[in-house]
Design an enzyme around this catalytic site. Structure first.
Site, PDB file in Angstrom:
ATOM      1  N   ASP A   1       1.120  -0.881   0.925  1.00 14.90           N
ATOM      2  CA  ASP A   1      -0.149  -0.412   0.072  1.00 14.90           C
ATOM      3  C   ASP A   1       0.862   1.275  -0.316  1.00 14.90           C
ATOM      4  O   ASP A   1       2.306   1.082   0.455  1.00 14.90           O
ATOM      5  CB  ASP A   1      -0.421   0.178   1.256  1.00 14.90           C
ATOM      6  CG  ASP A   1      -1.739   1.449   1.899  1.00 14.90           C
ATOM      7  OD1 ASP A   1      -2.199   1.890  -0.027  1.00 14.90           O
ATOM      8  OD2 ASP A   1      -2.283   1.721   2.279  1.00 14.90           O
ATOM      9  N   SER A   2       0.081   2.387  -0.171  1.00 15.65           N
ATOM     10  CA  SER A   2       1.338   3.630   0.512  1.00 15.65           C
ATOM     11  C   SER A   2       1.415   3.973   0.781  1.00 15.65           C
ATOM     12  O   SER A   2       2.481   4.955   0.895  1.00 15.65           O
ATOM     13  CB  SER A   2       0.297   4.928  -0.358  1.00 15.65           C
ATOM     14  OG  SER A   2      -0.952   4.703   0.025  1.00 15.65           O
TER      15      SER A   2
HETATM   16  N1  DGL Z   1      -4.020   3.516   0.331  1.00 14.44           N
HETATM   17  C1  DGL Z   1      -3.924   3.720  -1.042  1.00 14.44           C
HETATM   18  C2  DGL Z   1      -5.714   3.671  -1.480  1.00 14.44           C
HETATM   19  O1  DGL Z   1      -5.751   3.473  -0.797  1.00 14.44           O
HETATM   20  C3  DGL Z   1      -4.276   5.556  -0.262  1.00 14.44           C
HETATM   21  C4  DGL Z   1      -3.760   6.728   0.438  1.00 14.44           C
HETATM   22  C5  DGL Z   1      -2.735   7.664  -1.056  1.00 14.44           C
HETATM   23  O2  DGL Z   1      -3.210   8.883  -1.559  1.00 14.44           O
HETATM   24  O3  DGL Z   1      -1.984   8.065  -1.022  1.00 14.44           O
HETATM   25  O4  DGL Z   1      -6.043   4.010  -2.326  1.00 14.44           O
END
Ligand code: DGL
Length: 264
Positions: free
Chosen positions: A12-13
């Site tokens: 994930d980010s």
């Molecule tokens: N984790 C990202 C998602 O599920 C969102 C957070 C981000 O903008 O980095 O889209």
């Protein structure tokens, strides 16, 4: 049968993807997971698809180096960009858009589905396309909610400021009477109570985790590559006390003792 102890990679980010990891660990407690949170470059949600693909490929190439047996793109924004990719250099890839769409299609009764996500997810219309592919008679209404990510990262679920932002972003979807709302960003489950309170009990909130687990189960049945060590490694591209605390409050302090810093 001989066990396959290679980890399942998941990225994930940031730390929002731990919400997906938590569900997957509940379904597959015997599996070893290797989580990557690209917190140094968060947010992804307002970056271009080209940049997100470059970041995603760097993470996938790290996961390949760690010899994962499959990789889950937990980030919805990255899933939007990698939607058509079934594999990366031989590693089977799973994304969260298909499972979330399937869950929403089987939940809606009024045929009106709302989707909330980051700007890049919403501009890519990935959920809308997938849902209409599954059932073209449905109506899909989309809304980007960029301020939800920092609110979740700051641990402001339940705060009055979050209620205000929820109201601002979701008033239109509520007025348009969607009965099913996809939480199309890994961070949004952290604000689930605020969103549920505003939308009301008649709106079902959808996360991808459980349907995704079903797809992984099918993969295991087909390939017979289950593990039985049940370990967890959490790697991030930056390490701060704030992120460690957040990870521990999501997963339990006994589950995440440290964040391992990686350079991509
Ligand atoms: N984790 C990202 C998602 O599920 C969102 C957070 C981000 O903008 O980095 O889209």
């Amino acid at each position: 049968m001989k066990k396959d102890q290679r980890p399942i990679g998941i990225f994930d980010s940031g730390l929002g993807g731990l919400t997906v990891l938590k569900t997957l660990r509940r379904f597959f407690p015997q599996e070893t997971f290797l989580y990557v949170g690209d917190v140094a470059r968060l947010p992804y949600g307002n970056k271009s698809p080209d940049t997100i693909r470059r970041y995603g490929e760097q993470i996938l190439s790290f996961l390949k180096g760690q010899d994962v047996k499959m990789a889950v793109v937990a980030c919805n924004t990255a899933s939007t960009v990698f939607l058509q990719d079934q594999s990366y250099q031989g590693i089977p890839l799973f994304n969260v858009i298909g499972p979330g769409s399937q869950a929403a299609v089987s939940t809606t009764k009024t045929k009106r589905i709302g989707v909330i996500g980051t700007s890049t997810t919403i501009l890519g219309h990935s959920y809308q396309k997938k849902i209409l592919e599954l059932d073209p008679t449905l109506t899909v209404l989309e809304k980007s909610c960029p301020l939800f990510v920092p609110l979740a990262e700051e641990g402001l679920g339940g705060d009055p400021i979050t209620q205000l932002v929820v109201e601002k972003y979701l008033a239109e979807l509520k007025q348009q009477q969607v009965d099913t709302l996809i939480l199309g960003c890994t961070h949004y489950p952290l604000l689930k109570a605020d969103i549920a309170r505003f939308m009301g009990v008649q709106t079902h909130l959808i996360e991808s985790g459980e349907v995704l687990a079903g797809l992984i189960e099918e993969h295991f049945k087909l390939h017979g590559n289950r593990g039985d060590q049940g370990l967890l490694r959490v790697c991030t591209t930056d390490v701060t006390e704030h992120f460690l605390k957040l990870a521990q409050s999501l997963m339990g302090a006994d589950q995440v003792k440290e964040l391992e810093r990686i350079v991509l």
